[in-house]
Design an enzyme around this catalytic site. Structure first.
Site, PDB file in Angstrom:
ATOM      1  N   GLN A 105      -9.403   1.731  15.478  1.00 23.25           N
ATOM      2  CA  GLN A 105      -9.064   1.365  16.862  1.00 23.25           C
ATOM      3  C   GLN A 105      -8.707   2.614  17.652  1.00 23.25           C
ATOM      4  OE1 GLN A 105      -6.351  -2.379  16.766  1.00 23.25           O
ATOM      5  NE2 GLN A 105      -6.139  -1.437  14.759  1.00 23.25           N
ATOM      6  N   ASN A 106      -8.571   3.740  16.964  1.00 21.79           N
ATOM      7  CA  ASN A 106      -8.127   4.963  17.632  1.00 21.79           C
ATOM      8  C   ASN A 106      -9.248   5.596  18.440  1.00 21.79           C
ATOM      9  OD1 ASN A 106      -5.750   4.490  16.375  1.00 21.79           O
ATOM     10  ND2 ASN A 106      -6.023   6.043  14.786  1.00 21.79           N
ATOM     11  N   ASP A 108      -8.947   8.847  19.279  1.00 19.54           N
ATOM     12  CA  ASP A 108      -8.645  10.282  19.191  1.00 19.54           C
ATOM     13  C   ASP A 108      -9.699  11.106  18.446  1.00 19.54           C
ATOM     14  OD1 ASP A 108      -8.090   9.795  16.412  1.00 19.54           O
ATOM     15  OD2 ASP A 108      -6.001   9.323  16.899  1.00 19.54           O
ATOM     16  N   HIS A 123     -13.000   1.198  19.787  1.00 14.66           N
ATOM     17  CA  HIS A 123     -12.578   1.264  21.193  1.00 14.66           C
ATOM     18  C   HIS A 123     -13.030   2.558  21.860  1.00 14.66           C
ATOM     19  CE1 HIS A 123      -9.163  -1.741  20.013  1.00 14.66           C
ATOM     20  NE2 HIS A 123     -10.295  -2.356  20.259  1.00 14.66           N
ATOM     21  N   CYS A 158     -24.773   9.402  41.860  1.00 13.42           N
ATOM     22  CA  CYS A 158     -24.722   8.186  42.685  1.00 13.42           C
ATOM     23  C   CYS A 158     -23.372   7.986  43.359  1.00 13.42           C
ATOM     24  CB  CYS A 158     -25.054   6.966  41.822  1.00 13.42           C
ATOM     25  SG  CYS A 158     -23.689   6.407  40.795  1.00 13.42           S
ATOM     26  N   THR A 195      -1.458  -0.103  11.827  1.00  8.76           N
ATOM     27  CA  THR A 195      -1.785  -0.903  13.014  1.00  8.76           C
ATOM     28  C   THR A 195      -0.861  -2.114  13.097  1.00  8.76           C
ATOM     29  OG1 THR A 195      -3.452  -2.332  14.069  1.00  8.76           O
ATOM     30  CG2 THR A 195      -3.721  -1.927  11.707  1.00  8.76           C
TER      31      THR A 195
HETATM   32  P1  NAD Z   1       0.096   0.001  17.778  1.00 14.10           P
HETATM   33  O1  NAD Z   1       0.876   1.043  18.484  1.00 14.10           O
HETATM   34  O2  NAD Z   1       0.100  -1.367  18.325  1.00 14.10           O
HETATM   35  O3  NAD Z   1       0.677  -0.110  16.294  1.00 14.10           O
HETATM   36  C1  NAD Z   1       0.869   1.010  15.503  1.00 14.10           C
HETATM   37  C2  NAD Z   1       1.569   0.569  14.241  1.00 14.10           C
HETATM   38  O4  NAD Z   1       1.627   1.696  13.364  1.00 14.10           O
HETATM   39  C3  NAD Z   1       2.995   0.089  14.462  1.00 14.10           C
HETATM   40  O5  NAD Z   1       3.153  -1.183  13.880  1.00 14.10           O
HETATM   41  C4  NAD Z   1       3.857   1.137  13.736  1.00 14.10           C
HETATM   42  O6  NAD Z   1       4.932   0.567  13.040  1.00 14.10           O
HETATM   43  C5  NAD Z   1       2.887   1.746  12.756  1.00 14.10           C
HETATM   44  N1  NAD Z   1       3.178   3.157  12.473  1.00 14.10           N
HETATM   45  C6  NAD Z   1       3.501   4.136  13.336  1.00 14.10           C
HETATM   46  N2  NAD Z   1       3.652   5.306  12.707  1.00 14.10           N
HETATM   47  C7  NAD Z   1       3.422   5.046  11.388  1.00 14.10           C
HETATM   48  C8  NAD Z   1       3.448   5.856  10.209  1.00 14.10           C
HETATM   49  N3  NAD Z   1       3.745   7.145  10.262  1.00 14.10           N
HETATM   50  N4  NAD Z   1       3.162   5.269   9.017  1.00 14.10           N
HETATM   51  C9  NAD Z   1       2.879   3.922   8.966  1.00 14.10           C
HETATM   52  N5  NAD Z   1       2.849   3.124  10.044  1.00 14.10           N
HETATM   53  C10 NAD Z   1       3.113   3.681  11.234  1.00 14.10           C
HETATM   54  O7  NAD Z   1      -1.346   0.543  17.581  1.00 14.10           O
HETATM   55  P2  NAD Z   1      -2.710  -0.218  17.214  1.00 14.10           P
HETATM   56  O8  NAD Z   1      -2.433  -1.350  16.308  1.00 14.10           O
HETATM   57  O9  NAD Z   1      -3.681   0.817  16.846  1.00 14.10           O
HETATM   58  O10 NAD Z   1      -3.170  -0.881  18.565  1.00 14.10           O
HETATM   59  C11 NAD Z   1      -3.386  -0.512  19.627  1.00 14.10           C
HETATM   60  C12 NAD Z   1      -4.353   0.128  20.553  1.00 14.10           C
HETATM   61  O11 NAD Z   1      -3.824   1.382  20.779  1.00 14.10           O
HETATM   62  C13 NAD Z   1      -5.721   0.383  20.031  1.00 14.10           C
HETATM   63  O12 NAD Z   1      -6.598  -0.355  20.781  1.00 14.10           O
HETATM   64  C14 NAD Z   1      -5.976   1.869  20.237  1.00 14.10           C
HETATM   65  O13 NAD Z   1      -7.177   2.055  20.959  1.00 14.10           O
HETATM   66  C15 NAD Z   1      -4.828   2.348  21.043  1.00 14.10           C
HETATM   67  N6  NAD Z   1      -4.189   3.651  20.712  1.00 14.10           N
HETATM   68  C16 NAD Z   1      -4.870   4.661  20.118  1.00 14.10           C
HETATM   69  C17 NAD Z   1      -4.215   5.861  19.809  1.00 14.10           C
HETATM   70  C18 NAD Z   1      -4.995   6.964  19.144  1.00 14.10           C
HETATM   71  O14 NAD Z   1      -6.193   7.066  19.338  1.00 14.10           O
HETATM   72  N7  NAD Z   1      -4.351   7.792  18.315  1.00 14.10           N
HETATM   73  C19 NAD Z   1      -2.875   6.030  20.117  1.00 14.10           C
HETATM   74  C20 NAD Z   1      -2.206   4.968  20.747  1.00 14.10           C
HETATM   75  C21 NAD Z   1      -2.879   3.791  21.024  1.00 14.10           C
HETATM   76 ZN    ZN Z   2     -23.553   7.532  38.745  1.00 16.09          ZN
END
Ligand code: NAD
Ligand code: ZN
Length: 249
Positions: A105-106, A108, A123, A158, A195
């Site tokens: 879902q990241n 990055d 995403h 455009c 997640t």
């Molecule tokens: P979220 O923030 O909803 O959940 C993250 C989960 O990870 C939390 O439950 C937290 O407790 C857990 N967590 C945090 N640090 C941790 C660690 N060190 N070890 C273990 N667990 C840990 O994120 P999600 O579920 O990915 O959902 C959300 C949306 O956020 C996605 O659609 C994504 O696109 C976006 N997002 C992406 C990034 C990225 O690309 N790095 C950063 C923030 C949000």
């Molecule tokens: Zn364009």
């Protein structure tokens, strides 16, 4: 807390038995690379910023300068971040043919940067963008350049508005998302890492695998609404789990 050797052995065992294991990752795998997640209690981004202003289609269209102000700040963090032990471990498992690849879902790009080959970015990724009218591609740097004047980056072709290729709330999902779902038809083990499983339809992947008879391993710092579906649940930071697993595989 509650990290038993038995659980780690069970995870290794499941990985060895599986024929089509996939990892499914979220923002929690990148917090240890210095990228804040969204929903961690207290430290998550959404405890300070309204997601609807900076991560929704309405927010993007309604206040584009505010949207880019946020993304410029975020870009500073994303562009500095390096893959960590979890990204490297998953790339290594794929290399060893214990894992098919990663569905993330990241946005990055860190799974690709760590060497994972099969990566579904459910995403999108922040590095590329495009015109919302003609789809002409732009890099994120080109978009920021064009946003400099008044916060509204426009297309050279455009004059449509430019947007990073990340899926915003209220937007349709990229092709990769649907391809990943098809791929999951074969999946017999889903390794769910970092997640909250609160964003749909991505979180559907977990019940999807479970209902087809696959196994689910869930490693997350906090409890999730899908803990009950998992065969093994570990509530710890990845930095306290992954190095131990690396020693065992
Ligand atoms: P979220 O923030 O909803 O959940 C993250 C989960 O990870 C939390 O439950 C937290 O407790 C857990 N967590 C945090 N640090 C941790 C660690 N060190 N070890 C273990 N667990 C840990 O994120 P999600 O579920 O990915 O959902 C959300 C949306 O956020 C996605 O659609 C994504 O696109 C976006 N997002 C992406 C990034 C990225 O690309 N790095 C950063 C923030 C949000
Ligand atoms: Zn364009």
């Amino acid at each position: 807390v509650d990290l038993s050797v038995k659980k780690l052995q069970d995870i290794v065992e499941l990985l060895r038995e599986a024929q089509h294991a996939w990892a499914f990752t979220g923002a929690g795998v990148s917090t240890e690379s210095g990228i804040p997640d969204f929903r961690s209690a207290n430290s998550g981004l959404w405890s300070e910023i309204d997601p609807m202003e900076v991560a929704s289609v309405e927010g993007f269209l309604h206040d584009t300068p505010r949207f880019y102000e946020f993304w410029r700040w975020r870009f500073g963090i994303l562009s500095q971040a390096k893959p960590n032990h979890t990204h490297h471990w998953l790339a290594d498992l794929e290399q060893k043919e214990l894992l098919q690849g990663v569905m993330t879902q990241n946005i990055d790009g860190l799974h690709r940067k760590s060497g994972s080959q099969a990566v579904y970015e459910l995403h999108g990724c922040y590095e590329q963008g495009s015109c919302i009218q003609c789809q002409h591609p732009y890099t994120i740097e080109q978009i920021f350049e064009r946003a400099q004047a008044d916060g509204h980056p426009h297309c050279d072709q455009c004059s449509g508005l430019l947007k990073p290729n990340v899926t915003l709330f209220g937007e349709s999902l990229p092709e990769a998302f649907y391809e990943a779902f098809v791929e999951l038809g074969q999946c017999d083990l889903l390794l769910v890492l970092g997640t909250s499983l609160e964003v749909f339809p991505a979180a559907e992947m977990v019940p999807q695998v479970k209902h087809r008879g696959g196994r689910v391993v869930l490693i997350n710092a906090e409890a999730t609404g899908m803990d009950g579906l998992a065969d093994v649940v570990v509530h710890n930071k990845l930095k306290d789990v992954i190095p131990a697993l690396i020693e065992m595989v």
